[in-house]
Design an enzyme around this catalytic site. Structure first.
Site, PDB file in Angstrom:
ATOM      1  N   GLN A 144       3.494   2.730  -8.318  1.00  0.00           N
ATOM      2  CA  GLN A 144       2.937   4.071  -8.387  1.00  0.00           C
ATOM      3  C   GLN A 144       2.598   4.224  -9.826  1.00  0.00           C
ATOM      4  OE1 GLN A 144       3.489   4.415  -4.671  1.00  0.00           O
ATOM      5  NE2 GLN A 144       2.446   6.270  -5.390  1.00  0.00           N
ATOM      6  N   THR A 145       2.426   3.336 -10.431  1.00  0.00           N
ATOM      7  CA  THR A 145       1.896   3.360 -11.964  1.00  0.00           C
ATOM      8  C   THR A 145       1.035   2.463 -12.467  1.00  0.00           C
ATOM      9  OG1 THR A 145       4.335   4.256 -12.334  1.00  0.00           O
ATOM     10  CG2 THR A 145       3.032   3.666 -14.388  1.00  0.00           C
TER      11      THR A 145
ATOM     12  N   GLY B  40       7.905   8.283 -15.852  1.00  0.00           N
ATOM     13  CA  GLY B  40       8.046   9.256 -14.688  1.00  0.00           C
ATOM     14  C   GLY B  40       8.735   8.451 -13.286  1.00  0.00           C
ATOM     15  N   TYR B  41       8.972   9.246 -12.495  1.00  0.00           N
ATOM     16  CA  TYR B  41       9.848   8.703 -11.195  1.00  0.00           C
ATOM     17  C   TYR B  41      10.954   8.027 -11.784  1.00  0.00           C
ATOM     18  CZ  TYR B  41       6.347   9.379  -7.515  1.00  0.00           C
ATOM     19  OH  TYR B  41       5.365   9.962  -6.519  1.00  0.00           O
TER      20      TYR B  41
ATOM     21  N   CYS C  36     -15.624  -9.567   5.063  1.00  0.00           N
ATOM     22  CA  CYS C  36     -15.241  -8.118   5.140  1.00  0.00           C
ATOM     23  C   CYS C  36     -15.841  -7.349   6.252  1.00  0.00           C
ATOM     24  CB  CYS C  36     -15.451  -7.373   3.673  1.00  0.00           C
ATOM     25  SG  CYS C  36     -14.962  -5.618   3.578  1.00  0.00           S
TER      26      CYS C  36
ATOM     27  N   TYR D 113       8.345  -3.923  -0.716  1.00  0.00           N
ATOM     28  CA  TYR D 113       7.116  -4.266  -1.402  1.00  0.00           C
ATOM     29  C   TYR D 113       8.027  -5.261  -2.709  1.00  0.00           C
ATOM     30  CZ  TYR D 113       4.218  -4.987  -5.544  1.00  0.00           C
ATOM     31  OH  TYR D 113       3.737  -5.442  -6.513  1.00  0.00           O
TER      32      TYR D 113
ATOM     33  N   ASP E 107       1.377  -3.445  -1.053  1.00  0.00           N
ATOM     34  CA  ASP E 107       1.572  -2.066  -1.732  1.00  0.00           C
ATOM     35  C   ASP E 107       0.019  -1.690  -1.719  1.00  0.00           C
ATOM     36  OD1 ASP E 107      -0.660  -3.755  -3.091  1.00  0.00           O
ATOM     37  OD2 ASP E 107      -0.365  -2.888  -4.980  1.00  0.00           O
TER      38      ASP E 107
ATOM     39  N   TRP F 230       3.802  -9.809 -17.788  1.00  0.00           N
ATOM     40  CA  TRP F 230       4.462 -10.176 -16.730  1.00  0.00           C
ATOM     41  C   TRP F 230       3.971 -11.401 -16.070  1.00  0.00           C
ATOM     42  CZ3 TRP F 230       2.986  -5.194 -17.266  1.00  0.00           C
ATOM     43  CH2 TRP F 230       1.840  -4.732 -16.643  1.00  0.00           C
TER      44      TRP F 230
ATOM     45  N   GLU G 274       7.692  -5.226 -11.696  1.00  0.00           N
ATOM     46  CA  GLU G 274       7.524  -4.547 -10.588  1.00  0.00           C
ATOM     47  C   GLU G 274       7.830  -3.121 -10.161  1.00  0.00           C
ATOM     48  OE1 GLU G 274       5.488  -5.685  -8.463  1.00  0.00           O
ATOM     49  OE2 GLU G 274       5.217  -7.877  -9.360  1.00  0.00           O
TER      50      GLU G 274
ATOM     51  N   CYS H 290     -17.708  -9.411  -4.951  1.00  0.00           N
ATOM     52  CA  CYS H 290     -16.491  -9.573  -4.202  1.00  0.00           C
ATOM     53  C   CYS H 290     -16.300 -10.927  -3.722  1.00  0.00           C
ATOM     54  CB  CYS H 290     -16.001  -8.409  -3.167  1.00  0.00           C
ATOM     55  SG  CYS H 290     -14.382  -8.703  -2.221  1.00  0.00           S
TER      56      CYS H 290
END
Length: 430
Positions: free
Chosen positions: A56-57, A95-96, A222, A134, A152, A38, A51, A216
């Site tokens: 959740q995946t 799922g979902y 941070c 989101y 997210d 994507w 998206e 990072c």
DNA sequence: AATGCGGGGAA
DNA sequence: TTCCCAGCATT
């Protein structure tokens, strides 16, 4: 919150963060980002699909589904014109499933209300079924370059660590707090890349466990890192415990076909196919496994399932006194455990007659097969049989909208949830 | 604010 | 086992 930012690095005050945060992040993203399907497209529809699938995946799970789905439904129009069943079948295993249904509804909404065009504004996107804050933010920023956030789970984790935010991240207050900071950090030039970079960082570096702070790009900014307490964040509210539900499942078999039915349009596994069954909140009758259950509560459920569907009288005699219980196998949803047990019920072929033939023919056939003896076929018997046929016929009719007989090898062509895989597996062995 | 809604991978 | 993941809608 802390007021000092630790003082160990004077560069971490808000103003300095605003300057360096997006630069550091985007430089890292430009050189380190993954090549994902994507990310090769500018098509807002394709980005929408990605998206929704990514909700959740995980990326790895989504990729093959994304490719197949776009091939099957290349545009809003193709998606909207398909049947829900076709869409769910393509979604099978992801799922979902309400995501698929809502995206299908969303496509139809766009076709009906907006000429099939993807909206480019956050507020308009929010109106589309299945598109929440989101997804609206992701599409608006990634596909249309609008300067809106896309918060997210990854972003929550990254930002909670950067700010050392000690409150639960799921609250409205936390969301507002994060949004304020993100609005400050997000550049006008590449707002979509900024959002993606933040999520990419959360997926690849700022991970839930074993974060790679040494590599990072934002470690110097941070707060959690400077406090050496990265793993403490994000703070989350405790989740409810999963309940255990025993599901007694009926595998109705007729020759080489199995009886599958549609689940209701709302709730768990909505609109998907299933073997008939009942949920038992408590199962006194079953220890933990094993066969041969004598007449009793379980057997009554089994009888009821058969008769509700008009299959009375077509059950082989062997089941009239006891049934063999299979399982259990366990299946876990996000909010409940299913303890699945099942019985296999073989129905006699004459059922076909109940569905297809008229009473007179039916009786003739039955007679030929020998279930009703010629000499005993008096008028009242005929009447009784006819009434039984009517009743069965009605019951069958009532269920035929929801149920269908399907070959074992054709189960792959319907939207059958993964929860029943173990049963299928078992059937192929027998 | 809490709940319902899948499935797979990782620790 | 538990937790996590590019969340949304309903209550």
């Amino acid at each position: 919150m802390d007021a000092s930012n630790g003082g160990s690095n004077g560069g971490s005050n808000d103003k300095a963060k605003k300057q360096s945060f997006p630069v550091l992040l985007l430089e890292w993203y430009a050189q380190g980002k993954r090549e994902l399907p994507w990310r090769k497209t500018g098509d807002p529809y394709a980005i929408w699909v990605s998206e929704v699938m990514l909700q959740q995946t995980q990326v790895k799970t989504v990729i093959p589904y994304y490719e197949r789905f776009l091939q099957r439904f290349p545009s809003v129009e193709q998606l909207g014109k398909a049947t829900l069943d076709e869409v769910l079948t393509e979604w099978r295993g992801l799922g979902y499933y309400s995501r698929a249904r809502r995206m299908w509804e969303g496509a139809n909404y766009l076709l009906d209300q907006r000429g099939g065009e993807m909206p480019k504004d956050y507020d308009i996107l929010l109106q589309v079924p299945g598109i929440g804050k989101y997804t609206a933010g992701a599409i608006a920023s990634i596909a249309f370059g609008q300067r809106v956030p896309a918060v997210d789970g990854n972003v929550l984790r990254v930002v909670s660590r950067i700010l050392a935010w000690s409150e639960p991240v799921e609250t409205v207050r936390s969301y507002r707090h994060f949004s304020t900071h993100l609005a400050m950090w997000q550049p006008a030039l590449q707002p979509g890349d900024f959002n993606q970079a933040l999520m990419e960082l959360g997926a690849m570096v700022c991970t839930p466990s074993k974060p790679m702070c040494e590599s990072c790009p934002l470690s110097q900014l941070c707060e959690a890192y400077s406090q050496d307490d990265v793993l403490f964040y994000p703070v989350k509210k405790p989740k409810a415990k999963r309940q255990i539900v025993t599901r007694l499942t009926f595998v109705l078999r007729r020759g080489d076909k199995l009886y599958l039915q549609k689940r209701p349009p709302q709730g768990l596994l909505a609109d998907l196919w299933e073997f008939p069954g009942v949920e038992l909140s408590q199962d006194n009758l079953l220890k933990d496994s094993l066969p041969k259950v004598e007449a009793g509560e379980l057997f009554n459920h089994f009888q009821k399932a058969v008769s509700e569907r008009g299959f009375d009288g077509w059950v082989k005699e062997q089941f009239e006194k006891s049934v063999t219980l299979h399982g259990p196998v366990w299946y876990t949803f996000s909010h409940r455990h299913w303890k699945i047990i099942w019985v296999i019920v073989d129905l006699l072929e004459p059922l076909v007659l109940v569905e297809k033939l008229k009473p007179r023919e039916c009786l003739d056939q039955i007679d030929q097969i020998g279930h009703i003896k010629q000499e005993g076929l008096e008028k009242n018997v005929l009447k009784e049989a006819s009434e039984q046929y009517q009743a069965d016929s009605k019951a069958v009719h009532r269920h035929e909208k929801h149920g269908d007989w399907i070959l074992l090898q054709d189960l792959g062509r319907i939207a059958l949830p993964v929860a029943f895989s173990a049963i299928i597996e078992d059937l192929t062995k027998i």
